[in-house]
Design an enzyme around this catalytic site. Structure first.
Site, mmCIF file in Angstrom:
data_model
loop_
_atom_site.group_PDB
_atom_site.id
_atom_site.type_symbol
_atom_site.label_atom_id
_atom_site.label_comp_id
_atom_site.label_asym_id
_atom_site.label_seq_id
_atom_site.Cartn_x
_atom_site.Cartn_y
_atom_site.Cartn_z
ATOM 1 N N HIS A 256 0.995 -1.820 0.251
ATOM 2 C CA HIS A 256 -0.311 0.153 -0.241
ATOM 3 C C HIS A 256 0.320 1.713 0.270
ATOM 4 O O HIS A 256 0.667 2.340 -0.815
ATOM 5 C CB HIS A 256 -0.655 -0.291 1.779
ATOM 6 C CG HIS A 256 -1.727 1.208 1.272
ATOM 7 N ND1 HIS A 256 -3.460 0.930 0.855
ATOM 8 C CD2 HIS A 256 -1.899 2.648 1.538
ATOM 9 C CE1 HIS A 256 -3.914 2.349 0.935
ATOM 10 N NE2 HIS A 256 -2.926 2.965 1.598
ATOM 11 N N GLU A 257 1.693 1.372 0.652
ATOM 12 C CA GLU A 257 2.720 2.385 1.113
ATOM 13 C C GLU A 257 3.578 2.586 -0.297
ATOM 14 O O GLU A 257 4.096 3.911 -0.361
ATOM 15 C CB GLU A 257 3.280 2.468 2.388
ATOM 16 C CG GLU A 257 2.367 2.995 3.797
ATOM 17 C CD GLU A 257 1.925 3.513 3.707
ATOM 18 O OE1 GLU A 257 2.135 4.879 3.510
ATOM 19 O OE2 GLU A 257 0.579 3.468 4.437
ATOM 20 N N HIS A 260 1.725 4.965 -3.025
ATOM 21 C CA HIS A 260 2.150 6.034 -2.991
ATOM 22 C C HIS A 260 3.173 5.966 -2.573
ATOM 23 O O HIS A 260 3.398 7.404 -3.727
ATOM 24 C CB HIS A 260 1.681 6.639 -0.572
ATOM 25 C CG HIS A 260 0.292 6.127 -0.321
ATOM 26 N ND1 HIS A 260 -0.720 7.121 -1.260
ATOM 27 C CD2 HIS A 260 -0.287 5.426 0.460
ATOM 28 C CE1 HIS A 260 -1.991 6.760 -0.433
ATOM 29 N NE2 HIS A 260 -1.568 5.952 0.378
ATOM 30 N N GLU A 286 -5.183 7.917 -3.715
ATOM 31 C CA GLU A 286 -4.519 6.786 -2.751
ATOM 32 C C GLU A 286 -5.540 5.389 -4.096
ATOM 33 O O GLU A 286 -5.533 3.831 -3.728
ATOM 34 C CB GLU A 286 -6.183 6.773 -1.881
ATOM 35 C CG GLU A 286 -6.936 5.355 -0.675
ATOM 36 C CD GLU A 286 -5.914 5.100 0.516
ATOM 37 O OE1 GLU A 286 -5.000 5.850 0.171
ATOM 38 O OE2 GLU A 286 -5.496 4.524 0.867
HETATM 39 ZN ZN ZN Z 1 -3.492 5.231 1.781
#
Ligand code: ZN
Length: 491
Positions: A256-257, A260, A286
């Protein structure tokens, strides 16, 4: 020098200082000695004061008025648009209100944490009322007679409105509630029951970061209590955490990170430290983390690769086949906590927060009535009664720090991820064969080429539409979820 060059030089210096402030924040969450906290608070306060003064400096207004817009290219016009928007917002909010908001919200977070620990909403309510009142005053200053919630939303997702989100969420909610009911009626796989050593988790999380295109020459991974991504351009760092019984927490929060972080790393370098040089909005940001984590990372193809790598690293951990592992990774179970929610439940959490916070900001819902409204809505959508405030209205930090208008960007991110995934599948027909080999190069390359490299060049919706070749809607996400979980749970 032209007014534009002066403006951009000034802006780059401000952004460089903002990056320094961000790195102090990273340091605080990772390696700062515990005893340094009081001094760090003063250091952060000092740099924030400098940043606020620079962002409201009257020279920005003079330069904006003097710029010859016709002489600029696309990036120049986009920079101008972004600087103008942020400057106009900053000068509309009176300085004493801005500093009062900063003061009250920094204290409110501690009061919220204690109230959550004590399961005592009443102890937090007066503080939350103050935060709401201040943010409403800020929204009144920004909205100039317009919608208060929209004025706050604009900070996180420029161009989005409460009314448009309401329509989108109204289309999502009944189908998610129905999908949830069907999935929960079927039998869920048993949970993972095995221990996983920390060194193995950290090593494999670094490997996963590299698979998804994270550039270690311009980033690093450290441990922190909460996973986050920080910085932009040439220095974008992420954090992760481990849990002996739940290695998926480490692996999927890392992926997830990385979504980003690769977005920030992927913006064209000539935009470095300019307004165009970062992610365009919270929702689009996101979408990158979610497509990496869910549509790619939790796909049947990729989980096959992850299963084999986990067997290499940890040996037999009690899951017999790739198919069983895929079911386990996508296990759906009812729960109170948003951050622990699976793909089926997650957006239902956001939809209720959006409706509640919008009613609070409009004045239709009083803070004192918030727990009852929360519990009623939760039972309607999730079929379970909330047992205690820490599992209900007190679970998220957002409202205590004044983040009203932030929650819907999570679901918007999922909606955008659904659209991008559809377009990506069309562009890379053998995507699953690649993911099954642990090769995400084509997927991340497509995202970089079609979305990430542009940074803030276009408005958020236009950014997604340009990448997909069609207008964003909730339909691709719904179809993806219904198809995936119908197959998994024979709904
Ligand atoms: Zn996030």
């Amino acid at each position: 020098m032209s007014a534009y060059q002066d403006l951009i030089a000034y802006q780059r210096e401000t952004e460089a200082l903002a990056q320094v402030a961000g790195r102090l924040g990273w340091d605080q969450e990772t390696v700062m000695p515990r005893g340094a906290a009081p001094q760090r608070a003063e250091e952060m306060g000092a740099i924030e004061a400098v940043l606020h003064a620079r962002r409201t400096d009257a020279r920005i207004g003079d330069w904006l008025a003097a710029v010859d817009e016709a002489a600029l290219d696309d990036a120049g016009r986009a920079n101008l648009r972004l600087i103008r928007r942020s400057y106009e917002r900053n000068v509309k909010v009176p300085a004493d209100l801005a500093s009062e908001i900063a003061r009250v919200t920094s204290r409110a977070q501690g009061i919220w944490a204690v109230a959550r620990e004590d399961e005592d909403f009443a102890a937090f309510a007066p503080t939350l009322e103050k935060v709401v009142s201040l943010r409403r005053q800020e929204a009144q200053a920004l909205a100039a007679g317009g919608d208060l919630y929209d004025a706050l939303l604009d900070d996180y997702e420029p161009g989005a409105t409460g009314a448009a989100l309401e329509a989108m969420f109204a289309a999502l909610r009944p189908r998610l509630v129905e999908l949830r009911a069907g999935v929960l009626a079927a039998e869920a796989p048993p949970p993972l029951d095995h221990g996983f050593d920390e060194a193995g988790q950290l090593a494999l999380s670094r490997e996963l970061a590299a698979v998804f295109g994270y550039d270690f020459d311009h980033g690093r991974i450290d441990k922190a209590v909460h996973p986050f991504s920080s910085g932009s351009g040439l220095d974008v760092r992420i954090t992760t955490r481990t849990s002996a019984r739940d290695p998926f927490n480490c692996f999927y929060s890392t992926i997830h990170e990385v979504g980003h972080a690769t977005y920030e790393q992927g913006v064209d370098r000539h935009h470095l430290l300019t307004p165009v040089g970062g992610g365009v909005s919270m929702g689009v940001h996101e979408s990158q983390s979610r497509i990496y984590e869910n549509q790619l990372g939790r796909s049947r193809a990729f989980t096959g690769f992850l299963y084999r790598r986990m067997r290499d690293v940890f040996g037999d951990f009690g899951v017999a086949t790739e198919e069983d592992f895929y079911k386990l990774v996508n296990r759906v179970q009812p729960g109170y906590i948003r951050t622990e929610a699976d793909e089926v439940h997650y957006n239902l959490h956001i939809l209720m927060r959006f409706d509640l916070e919008r009613a609070v900001i409009s004045g239709d819902l009083k803070v004192a009535d918030l727990p009852a409204a929360w519990n009623e809505r939760f039972e309607a959508d999730f079929g379970v009664a909330v047992d205690k405030p820490s599992n209900g209205v007190l679970q998220d930090v957002h409202w205590s720090v004044g983040l009203f208008g932030y929650f819907p960007t999570y679901t918007l991110g999922n909606v955008y991820a659904g659209c991008l995934h559809r377009a990506l599948r069309a562009a890379v027909p053998d995507l699953d064969d690649q993911l099954a080999r642990g090769d995400a190069t084509a997927a991340t390359g497509w995202l970089r080429e079609n979305l990430q490299r542009y940074g803030g060049l276009r408005e958020p919706r236009a950014t997604v539409e340009k990448a997909c070749g069609f207008a964003a809607s909730e339909a691709p996400l719904l179809e993806y979820l219904e198809e995936k979980f119908a197959a998994l749970y024979a709904v």
